[in-house]
Write an enzyme that holds these catalytic residues in place. Sequence first.
Site, PDB file in Angstrom:
ATOM      1  N   THR A 275      56.044  17.171  20.338  1.00  0.00           N
ATOM      2  CA  THR A 275      54.194  17.578  20.135  1.00  0.00           C
ATOM      3  C   THR A 275      54.108  17.910  18.788  1.00  0.00           C
ATOM      4  O   THR A 275      54.757  17.931  18.051  1.00  0.00           O
ATOM      5  CB  THR A 275      54.247  18.843  21.066  1.00  0.00           C
ATOM      6  OG1 THR A 275      52.840  19.304  20.704  1.00  0.00           O
ATOM      7  CG2 THR A 275      55.066  20.159  20.496  1.00  0.00           C
ATOM      8  N   ASP A 276      52.338  17.454  18.434  1.00  0.00           N
ATOM      9  CA  ASP A 276      52.064  17.876  17.450  1.00  0.00           C
ATOM     10  C   ASP A 276      51.919  19.066  17.089  1.00  0.00           C
ATOM     11  O   ASP A 276      51.649  19.799  15.953  1.00  0.00           O
ATOM     12  CB  ASP A 276      50.664  17.095  17.341  1.00  0.00           C
ATOM     13  CG  ASP A 276      49.556  17.461  18.309  1.00  0.00           C
ATOM     14  OD1 ASP A 276      50.064  18.473  19.194  1.00  0.00           O
ATOM     15  OD2 ASP A 276      48.488  17.275  18.380  1.00  0.00           O
ATOM     16  N   GLU A 277      52.105  20.102  17.960  1.00  0.00           N
ATOM     17  CA  GLU A 277      51.889  21.626  17.900  1.00  0.00           C
ATOM     18  C   GLU A 277      52.912  22.202  16.982  1.00  0.00           C
ATOM     19  O   GLU A 277      52.816  23.094  16.333  1.00  0.00           O
ATOM     20  CB  GLU A 277      51.852  22.257  19.136  1.00  0.00           C
ATOM     21  CG  GLU A 277      50.915  21.717  20.068  1.00  0.00           C
ATOM     22  CD  GLU A 277      50.654  22.483  21.312  1.00  0.00           C
ATOM     23  OE1 GLU A 277      50.764  23.709  21.431  1.00  0.00           O
ATOM     24  OE2 GLU A 277      50.175  21.867  22.388  1.00  0.00           O
TER      25      GLU A 277
ATOM     26  N   TYR B 131      56.046  28.377  22.279  1.00  0.00           N
ATOM     27  CA  TYR B 131      56.176  26.987  22.881  1.00  0.00           C
ATOM     28  C   TYR B 131      56.478  26.077  21.471  1.00  0.00           C
ATOM     29  O   TYR B 131      57.544  25.208  21.573  1.00  0.00           O
ATOM     30  CB  TYR B 131      55.098  26.414  23.416  1.00  0.00           C
ATOM     31  CG  TYR B 131      55.072  24.850  23.817  1.00  0.00           C
ATOM     32  CD1 TYR B 131      56.088  24.069  24.424  1.00  0.00           C
ATOM     33  CD2 TYR B 131      53.998  24.077  23.402  1.00  0.00           C
ATOM     34  CE1 TYR B 131      55.912  22.888  24.573  1.00  0.00           C
ATOM     35  CE2 TYR B 131      53.801  23.013  23.230  1.00  0.00           C
ATOM     36  CZ  TYR B 131      54.658  22.283  23.985  1.00  0.00           C
ATOM     37  OH  TYR B 131      54.866  20.654  24.106  1.00  0.00           O
TER      38      TYR B 131
ATOM     39  N   LYS C 157      59.832  23.886  20.489  1.00  0.00           N
ATOM     40  CA  LYS C 157      59.965  22.444  20.310  1.00  0.00           C
ATOM     41  C   LYS C 157      60.393  22.173  18.695  1.00  0.00           C
ATOM     42  O   LYS C 157      60.941  21.205  18.479  1.00  0.00           O
ATOM     43  CB  LYS C 157      58.596  21.679  20.610  1.00  0.00           C
ATOM     44  CG  LYS C 157      58.226  21.741  21.979  1.00  0.00           C
ATOM     45  CD  LYS C 157      58.813  21.080  22.920  1.00  0.00           C
ATOM     46  CE  LYS C 157      58.755  19.530  22.660  1.00  0.00           C
ATOM     47  NZ  LYS C 157      59.581  18.732  23.816  1.00  0.00           N
TER      48      LYS C 157
HETATM   49  P1  NAD Z   1      55.602  19.181  32.265  1.00  0.00           P
HETATM   50  O1  NAD Z   1      55.670  20.774  32.127  1.00  0.00           O
HETATM   51  O2  NAD Z   1      54.587  18.529  33.267  1.00  0.00           O
HETATM   52  O3  NAD Z   1      56.990  18.818  32.853  1.00  0.00           O
HETATM   53  C1  NAD Z   1      58.304  19.140  32.329  1.00  0.00           C
HETATM   54  C2  NAD Z   1      59.435  18.680  33.116  1.00  0.00           C
HETATM   55  O4  NAD Z   1      60.532  19.118  32.877  1.00  0.00           O
HETATM   56  C3  NAD Z   1      59.112  19.178  34.818  1.00  0.00           C
HETATM   57  O5  NAD Z   1      59.429  18.118  35.663  1.00  0.00           O
HETATM   58  C4  NAD Z   1      60.479  20.136  34.803  1.00  0.00           C
HETATM   59  O6  NAD Z   1      60.829  20.187  36.428  1.00  0.00           O
HETATM   60  C5  NAD Z   1      61.285  19.416  33.841  1.00  0.00           C
HETATM   61  N1  NAD Z   1      62.262  20.539  33.485  1.00  0.00           N
HETATM   62  C6  NAD Z   1      61.951  21.564  32.753  1.00  0.00           C
HETATM   63  N2  NAD Z   1      63.128  22.349  32.488  1.00  0.00           N
HETATM   64  C7  NAD Z   1      63.961  21.597  32.757  1.00  0.00           C
HETATM   65  C8  NAD Z   1      65.480  21.810  32.684  1.00  0.00           C
HETATM   66  N3  NAD Z   1      65.930  22.841  32.296  1.00  0.00           N
HETATM   67  N4  NAD Z   1      66.200  20.759  33.271  1.00  0.00           N
HETATM   68  C9  NAD Z   1      65.921  19.656  33.805  1.00  0.00           C
HETATM   69  N5  NAD Z   1      64.425  19.308  33.972  1.00  0.00           N
HETATM   70  C10 NAD Z   1      63.595  20.529  33.458  1.00  0.00           C
HETATM   71  O7  NAD Z   1      55.587  18.628  30.984  1.00  0.00           O
HETATM   72  P2  NAD Z   1      54.827  17.405  30.417  1.00  0.00           P
HETATM   73  O8  NAD Z   1      53.335  18.031  29.911  1.00  0.00           O
HETATM   74  O9  NAD Z   1      54.988  16.224  31.179  1.00  0.00           O
HETATM   75  O10 NAD Z   1      55.554  17.271  29.034  1.00  0.00           O
HETATM   76  C11 NAD Z   1      56.659  16.648  28.784  1.00  0.00           C
HETATM   77  C12 NAD Z   1      57.414  16.462  27.349  1.00  0.00           C
HETATM   78  O11 NAD Z   1      56.190  15.913  26.630  1.00  0.00           O
HETATM   79  C13 NAD Z   1      57.588  17.879  26.795  1.00  0.00           C
HETATM   80  O12 NAD Z   1      58.835  17.786  26.185  1.00  0.00           O
HETATM   81  C14 NAD Z   1      56.331  18.230  26.053  1.00  0.00           C
HETATM   82  O13 NAD Z   1      56.935  19.123  24.793  1.00  0.00           O
HETATM   83  C15 NAD Z   1      55.956  17.007  25.537  1.00  0.00           C
HETATM   84  N6  NAD Z   1      54.347  16.802  25.103  1.00  0.00           N
HETATM   85  C16 NAD Z   1      53.526  17.184  26.159  1.00  0.00           C
HETATM   86  C17 NAD Z   1      52.192  17.023  25.734  1.00  0.00           C
HETATM   87  C18 NAD Z   1      50.997  17.513  26.539  1.00  0.00           C
HETATM   88  O14 NAD Z   1      50.154  17.207  26.303  1.00  0.00           O
HETATM   89  N7  NAD Z   1      51.639  17.696  27.981  1.00  0.00           N
HETATM   90  C19 NAD Z   1      51.904  16.594  24.450  1.00  0.00           C
HETATM   91  C20 NAD Z   1      52.589  16.223  23.479  1.00  0.00           C
HETATM   92  C21 NAD Z   1      53.994  16.428  24.020  1.00  0.00           C
HETATM   93  P1  TYD Z   2      46.096  23.445  27.053  1.00  0.00           P
HETATM   94  O1  TYD Z   2      45.908  22.474  27.875  1.00  0.00           O
HETATM   95  O2  TYD Z   2      46.978  24.738  27.536  1.00  0.00           O
HETATM   96  O3  TYD Z   2      46.876  22.567  25.973  1.00  0.00           O
HETATM   97  P2  TYD Z   2      47.399  23.178  24.594  1.00  0.00           P
HETATM   98  O4  TYD Z   2      47.432  24.558  24.362  1.00  0.00           O
HETATM   99  O5  TYD Z   2      48.785  22.744  24.584  1.00  0.00           O
HETATM  100  O6  TYD Z   2      46.586  22.547  23.416  1.00  0.00           O
HETATM  101  O7  TYD Z   2      44.935  24.021  26.181  1.00  0.00           O
HETATM  102  C1  TYD Z   2      43.993  23.069  25.675  1.00  0.00           C
HETATM  103  C2  TYD Z   2      42.857  23.886  24.993  1.00  0.00           C
HETATM  104  O8  TYD Z   2      42.187  24.644  25.789  1.00  0.00           O
HETATM  105  C3  TYD Z   2      43.327  25.090  24.264  1.00  0.00           C
HETATM  106  O9  TYD Z   2      42.628  25.313  23.125  1.00  0.00           O
HETATM  107  C4  TYD Z   2      43.159  26.219  25.085  1.00  0.00           C
HETATM  108  C5  TYD Z   2      42.302  26.098  25.929  1.00  0.00           C
HETATM  109  N1  TYD Z   2      42.099  26.477  27.120  1.00  0.00           N
HETATM  110  C6  TYD Z   2      41.203  27.426  27.608  1.00  0.00           C
HETATM  111  O10 TYD Z   2      40.113  27.602  26.794  1.00  0.00           O
HETATM  112  N2  TYD Z   2      40.955  27.801  28.923  1.00  0.00           N
HETATM  113  C7  TYD Z   2      42.155  27.744  29.772  1.00  0.00           C
HETATM  114  O11 TYD Z   2      42.222  28.230  30.896  1.00  0.00           O
HETATM  115  C8  TYD Z   2      43.199  26.951  29.270  1.00  0.00           C
HETATM  116  C9  TYD Z   2      44.568  26.575  30.326  1.00  0.00           C
HETATM  117  C10 TYD Z   2      43.128  26.295  27.995  1.00  0.00           C
END
Ligand code: NAD
Ligand code: TYD
Length: 380
Positions: A137-139, A186, A190
Site C-alpha cells: 500500500t501507499d500508506e 496497519y 505492511k
Molecule cells: P481485504 O481485507 O478485502 O481481503 C483480504 C483477504 O485476505 C481476505 O479474503 C481474507 O480472508 C484474507 N486473509 C486475511 N488473513 C489471512 C490469513 N492469515 N491467511 C489467509 N488469508 C487471509 O483486502 P483488500 O482490500 O482486497 O487488500 C488486498 C491487499 O492489497 C492487502 O495486502 C492490502 O494491504 C493491499 N492494498 C489494499 C488497498 C485498498 O484500497 N483496499 C490499497 C493498496 C493495497
Molecule cells: P478507508 O476506506 O478506511 O481507507 P484508508 O483509511 O485506508 O484510506 O478510509 C478512506 C478515508 O475515509 C480515510 O481518510 C478515512 C475516511 N473515513 C471516514 O471519514 N469515515 C468512515 O466511516 C470511514 C470508514 C473512513
Amino acid sequence: MEYKRSIIITGGAGFIGSHVVRLFVNKYPDYRIINLDCLTYAGNLANLKDIEDKPNYRFAKLDICDFEGVLALMKEEKVDGIIHLAAESHVDRSIKDPFTFARTNVMGTLSMLQAAKVYWDTLPEKYEGKRFYHISTDEVYGALEVTDPSGVEPPFTTKASSGKHHLAYGKKFFTEDLGYRPHSPYSAAKASSDHFVRAYHDTYGLPTVVTNCSNNYGPYQFPEKLIPLFINNIRHRKPLPVYGKGENVRDWLYVEDHARAIDLIFHEGKTAETYNIGGFNEWKNIDLIKVLINTVDDLLGRSEGEDMGLITFVTDRAGHDLRYAIDSTKLQKELGWEPSLQFEEGIRRTVKWYLDNQDWLDNVTSGDYQKYYEKMYSNR
Ligand code: NAD
Ligand code: TYD
C-alpha cells in the site's frame, strides 16, 4: 492437463484478490490458479461465484501463517509464482487490534516467503522462472501535506485524472525512492512485510517484486471501507460518519485498473523492483462523499442532494493521515500502464453495482456468507 504456470494468489476471496483471481482464471486458461485464503470476515467466496467451476481454478482454505500447510500446497501444485495479497487491511481495525495485524501481515508474509524459498531451493532450476510478487500500500510512505489547492498538476494527465479533478492537493507525491514513515498499526505492519520481502531478495536472491498502490474502489469491497459503507448508508438513509472535517485527501483507483497493473507487473516487472500504482486522482473525503450522495440519489430517482443531511461529522480517526498521493510515472514509463477509467464513470459504475447487488451487501453485513461457506469447507 499440463499447465504452463502454477500460481498461488493469496487473499483471493477478498476485495482486490477476487478481481485478480477472476482476471487470471479467465485470461490464462493455461495457468493453474490457486486461491489461498483462510476466509476471515473479509474473505467471501461469493465474490468468485462466476469462476468457481472453471477447470484451472482451485480454492485452498489455508492460513498464510501455517508454514507447513503452505509449503505442502506449493509442492503439491508445483507452484512457480506467488501473488501475495492476503492481509488484514482496515486501518480502524488495526487501531483496536494491532496484534492481529502483526501476525497476519508480518508473520504471514514471512511464512509465505520462507515456504517459497524452501520449496524452490529443492528444485534443480531453483529460482529460475519463479516470481514472488508482494502487494502493498501507499500508506507505508506516511502522509503528505495539503496546500489547498496547490495548483500543481500531477506528472502526467491520464484519462482518469483528466477533466476538472486533476489538480493535486500538494506539491509532493509518493515516489518509489521515498523512505517509509508508517503511522497506523496497519501501515506499520505492511511496511514491515515489505522490508521482509526485499530482505529475502537481498539475502537469498529470491525473485521478488513489490508494488505500493493507492486506495482502491469498485465492486466486492467490504462495507467497512468508506465508499461501500457510505453507499449502503445513503441507500438506507443512515448517518454518514465523516471523520474530523472530511479534509483528508485520498488518491482513488478503480480496482480493475489495479488488477490490470498486477497482471502486467507479474509478467513484465523487473525482479527486485518497486512500482507505485495510483490513479492521479486526488479527492478530499467530503467532496467525494457529496459525489456519492448525488450519484446514489440520482440512480434511486431521489431529488438531487436530498440526502446531504446524512453527513455527520464525528471524532477524527487517531493518527489520521492527511493526504496520500502516488506518483506512478515509473510504471507508466517502464511498462506503459495507465488508469483506464474516468473517476466519475468509475464511481457511477461502482454505485450502480452496490445498488444492484443489495443481496451481496445484506449477506456480508449480516455475516451469513461465512456460515454458508464454513459448512461447505468444514469437511474437506
Ligand atoms: P481485504 O481485507 O478485502 O481481503 C483480504 C483477504 O485476505 C481476505 O479474503 C481474507 O480472508 C484474507 N486473509 C486475511 N488473513 C489471512 C490469513 N492469515 N491467511 C489467509 N488469508 C487471509 O483486502 P483488500 O482490500 O482486497 O487488500 C488486498 C491487499 O492489497 C492487502 O495486502 C492490502 O494491504 C493491499 N492494498 C489494499 C488497498 C485498498 O484500497 N483496499 C490499497 C493498496 C493495497
Ligand atoms: P478507508 O476506506 O478506511 O481507507 P484508508 O483509511 O485506508 O484510506 O478510509 C478512506 C478515508 O475515509 C480515510 O481518510 C478515512 C475516511 N473515513 C471516514 O471519514 N469515515 C468512515 O466511516 C470511514 C470508514 C473512513
